[in-house]
Design a protein around this motif. Structure first.
Motif, PDB file in Angstrom:
ATOM      1  N   LEU A   1       1.209  -0.985  -0.518  1.00 10.92           N
ATOM      2  CA  LEU A   1      -0.097  -0.219   0.286  1.00 10.92           C
ATOM      3  C   LEU A   1       0.395   1.091  -0.266  1.00 10.92           C
ATOM      4  O   LEU A   1       2.017   1.412   0.675  1.00 10.92           O
ATOM      5  CB  LEU A   1      -1.508   0.179   1.288  1.00 10.92           C
ATOM      6  CG  LEU A   1      -1.557  -1.631   1.599  1.00 10.92           C
ATOM      7  CD1 LEU A   1      -2.727  -0.659   2.881  1.00 10.92           C
ATOM      8  CD2 LEU A   1      -2.490  -1.178   0.243  1.00 10.92           C
ATOM      9  N   SER A   2       0.357   2.562  -0.431  1.00 11.19           N
ATOM     10  CA  SER A   2       0.761   3.648  -0.627  1.00 11.19           C
ATOM     11  C   SER A   2       0.591   3.864   0.959  1.00 11.19           C
ATOM     12  O   SER A   2       0.072   3.351   1.524  1.00 11.19           O
ATOM     13  CB  SER A   2       0.667   4.371  -1.422  1.00 11.19           C
ATOM     14  OG  SER A   2      -0.481   4.580  -1.082  1.00 11.19           O
ATOM     15  N   ASP A   3       1.280   5.023   0.911  1.00 11.89           N
ATOM     16  CA  ASP A   3       0.986   5.996   2.488  1.00 11.89           C
ATOM     17  C   ASP A   3      -0.601   5.711   2.796  1.00 11.89           C
ATOM     18  O   ASP A   3      -0.663   6.353   3.558  1.00 11.89           O
ATOM     19  CB  ASP A   3       1.775   7.001   2.685  1.00 11.89           C
ATOM     20  CG  ASP A   3       3.592   6.657   3.049  1.00 11.89           C
ATOM     21  OD1 ASP A   3       3.619   5.534   2.769  1.00 11.89           O
ATOM     22  OD2 ASP A   3       4.003   7.608   2.889  1.00 11.89           O
ATOM     23  N   ASP A   4      -0.706   6.695   1.757  1.00 14.86           N
ATOM     24  CA  ASP A   4      -2.336   7.452   1.527  1.00 14.86           C
ATOM     25  C   ASP A   4      -3.356   5.927   1.737  1.00 14.86           C
ATOM     26  O   ASP A   4      -4.858   6.090   2.102  1.00 14.86           O
ATOM     27  CB  ASP A   4      -2.715   8.234   0.144  1.00 14.86           C
ATOM     28  CG  ASP A   4      -2.168   9.472   0.412  1.00 14.86           C
ATOM     29  OD1 ASP A   4      -1.854  10.280   1.244  1.00 14.86           O
ATOM     30  OD2 ASP A   4      -2.066  10.105  -0.690  1.00 14.86           O
ATOM     31  N   GLU A   5      -2.833   5.016   1.061  1.00 11.17           N
ATOM     32  CA  GLU A   5      -3.464   4.318   0.847  1.00 11.17           C
ATOM     33  C   GLU A   5      -3.459   3.311   2.139  1.00 11.17           C
ATOM     34  O   GLU A   5      -4.639   2.968   2.977  1.00 11.17           O
ATOM     35  CB  GLU A   5      -3.324   2.751  -0.140  1.00 11.17           C
ATOM     36  CG  GLU A   5      -3.333   3.137  -1.423  1.00 11.17           C
ATOM     37  CD  GLU A   5      -2.977   2.111  -2.921  1.00 11.17           C
ATOM     38  OE1 GLU A   5      -3.331   2.294  -3.637  1.00 11.17           O
ATOM     39  OE2 GLU A   5      -2.375   2.279  -2.451  1.00 11.17           O
ATOM     40  N   SER A   6      -2.447   2.852   3.364  1.00  8.70           N
ATOM     41  CA  SER A   6      -2.008   2.809   4.270  1.00  8.70           C
ATOM     42  C   SER A   6      -3.268   3.269   5.604  1.00  8.70           C
ATOM     43  O   SER A   6      -3.156   2.882   5.768  1.00  8.70           O
ATOM     44  CB  SER A   6      -0.746   3.198   4.733  1.00  8.70           C
ATOM     45  OG  SER A   6      -0.722   2.225   5.848  1.00  8.70           O
ATOM     46  N   ASP A   7      -2.974   5.127   5.065  1.00  7.28           N
ATOM     47  CA  ASP A   7      -3.768   5.667   6.053  1.00  7.28           C
ATOM     48  C   ASP A   7      -5.387   5.180   6.136  1.00  7.28           C
ATOM     49  O   ASP A   7      -6.281   5.430   6.748  1.00  7.28           O
ATOM     50  CB  ASP A   7      -3.293   7.393   5.669  1.00  7.28           C
ATOM     51  CG  ASP A   7      -2.037   7.675   5.770  1.00  7.28           C
ATOM     52  OD1 ASP A   7      -1.673   7.223   6.905  1.00  7.28           O
ATOM     53  OD2 ASP A   7      -1.304   8.280   5.337  1.00  7.28           O
ATOM     54  N   ALA A   8      -5.536   5.152   4.823  1.00  8.29           N
ATOM     55  CA  ALA A   8      -7.358   5.074   4.772  1.00  8.29           C
ATOM     56  C   ALA A   8      -7.284   3.502   5.037  1.00  8.29           C
ATOM     57  O   ALA A   8      -8.807   3.579   5.739  1.00  8.29           O
ATOM     58  CB  ALA A   8      -8.007   5.264   2.839  1.00  8.29           C
ATOM     59  N   PHE A   9      -6.420   2.208   5.180  1.00  9.45           N
ATOM     60  CA  PHE A   9      -6.647   1.334   5.783  1.00  9.45           C
ATOM     61  C   PHE A   9      -6.737   1.316   6.889  1.00  9.45           C
ATOM     62  O   PHE A   9      -8.019   1.350   7.437  1.00  9.45           O
ATOM     63  CB  PHE A   9      -5.631   0.349   5.252  1.00  9.45           C
ATOM     64  CG  PHE A   9      -6.028  -1.101   5.837  1.00  9.45           C
ATOM     65  CD1 PHE A   9      -6.254  -2.440   5.625  1.00  9.45           C
ATOM     66  CD2 PHE A   9      -4.864  -0.861   7.019  1.00  9.45           C
ATOM     67  CE1 PHE A   9      -6.636  -2.845   6.342  1.00  9.45           C
ATOM     68  CE2 PHE A   9      -5.488  -1.937   7.997  1.00  9.45           C
ATOM     69  CZ  PHE A   9      -5.562  -3.606   7.591  1.00  9.45           C
ATOM     70  N   ASN A  10      -6.445   2.002   7.784  1.00 14.74           N
ATOM     71  CA  ASN A  10      -5.865   1.792   9.025  1.00 14.74           C
ATOM     72  C   ASN A  10      -7.414   2.960   9.619  1.00 14.74           C
ATOM     73  O   ASN A  10      -8.442   2.710  10.298  1.00 14.74           O
ATOM     74  CB  ASN A  10      -5.227   3.231   9.876  1.00 14.74           C
ATOM     75  CG  ASN A  10      -3.503   2.451   9.641  1.00 14.74           C
ATOM     76  OD1 ASN A  10      -3.516   1.010   9.493  1.00 14.74           O
ATOM     77  ND2 ASN A  10      -2.781   3.217  10.013  1.00 14.74           N
ATOM     78  N   ALA A  11      -7.719   4.816   9.069  1.00 15.44           N
ATOM     79  CA  ALA A  11      -9.237   4.921   9.147  1.00 15.44           C
ATOM     80  C   ALA A  11     -10.470   3.705   8.718  1.00 15.44           C
ATOM     81  O   ALA A  11     -11.392   3.647   9.970  1.00 15.44           O
ATOM     82  CB  ALA A  11      -9.266   5.846   8.366  1.00 15.44           C
ATOM     83  N   ARG A  12     -10.521   3.012   7.788  1.00 16.18           N
ATOM     84  CA  ARG A  12     -11.313   2.363   7.818  1.00 16.18           C
ATOM     85  C   ARG A  12     -11.037   0.513   9.267  1.00 16.18           C
ATOM     86  O   ARG A  12     -12.441   0.578   9.303  1.00 16.18           O
ATOM     87  CB  ARG A  12     -11.311   1.816   6.128  1.00 16.18           C
ATOM     88  CG  ARG A  12     -11.716   2.305   5.778  1.00 16.18           C
ATOM     89  CD  ARG A  12     -12.149   1.764   4.254  1.00 16.18           C
ATOM     90  NE  ARG A  12     -10.708   0.417   3.949  1.00 16.18           N
ATOM     91  CZ  ARG A  12      -9.247   0.736   2.781  1.00 16.18           C
ATOM     92  NH1 ARG A  12      -9.241   2.165   2.528  1.00 16.18           N
ATOM     93  NH2 ARG A  12      -8.377   0.372   2.662  1.00 16.18           N
TER      94      ARG A  12
END
Length: 60
Positions: free
Chosen positions: A26-37
């Motif tokens: 995951l990119s940093d943005d995708e990783s952040d979105a994963f964490n939020a979900r």
């Protein structure tokens, strides 16, 4: 219900490894979105606003 801050996850190292593996590729943005979900899914599972409020305060 009160917030449990004592270790409570069977095989915590295994869980941590699974969590890290979920971020693989995951990119940093995708990783952040994963964490939020993940946070929102777990918050929904808990459901108790007092517990959630205590968790936010403890994390701060």
């Amino acid at each position: 219900m009160t917030l449990n801050l004592t270790p409570n996850i069977p095989d915590p190292d295994g869980f941590y490894d699974e969590l890290l593996q979920a971020h693989t590729g995951l990119s940093d943005d995708e990783s952040d979105a994963f964490n939020a979900r993940l946070i929102l899914i777990l918050a929904n599972h808990i459901g108790d606003r007092d517990v959630l409020r205590a968790a936010v305060k403890a994390a701060k």
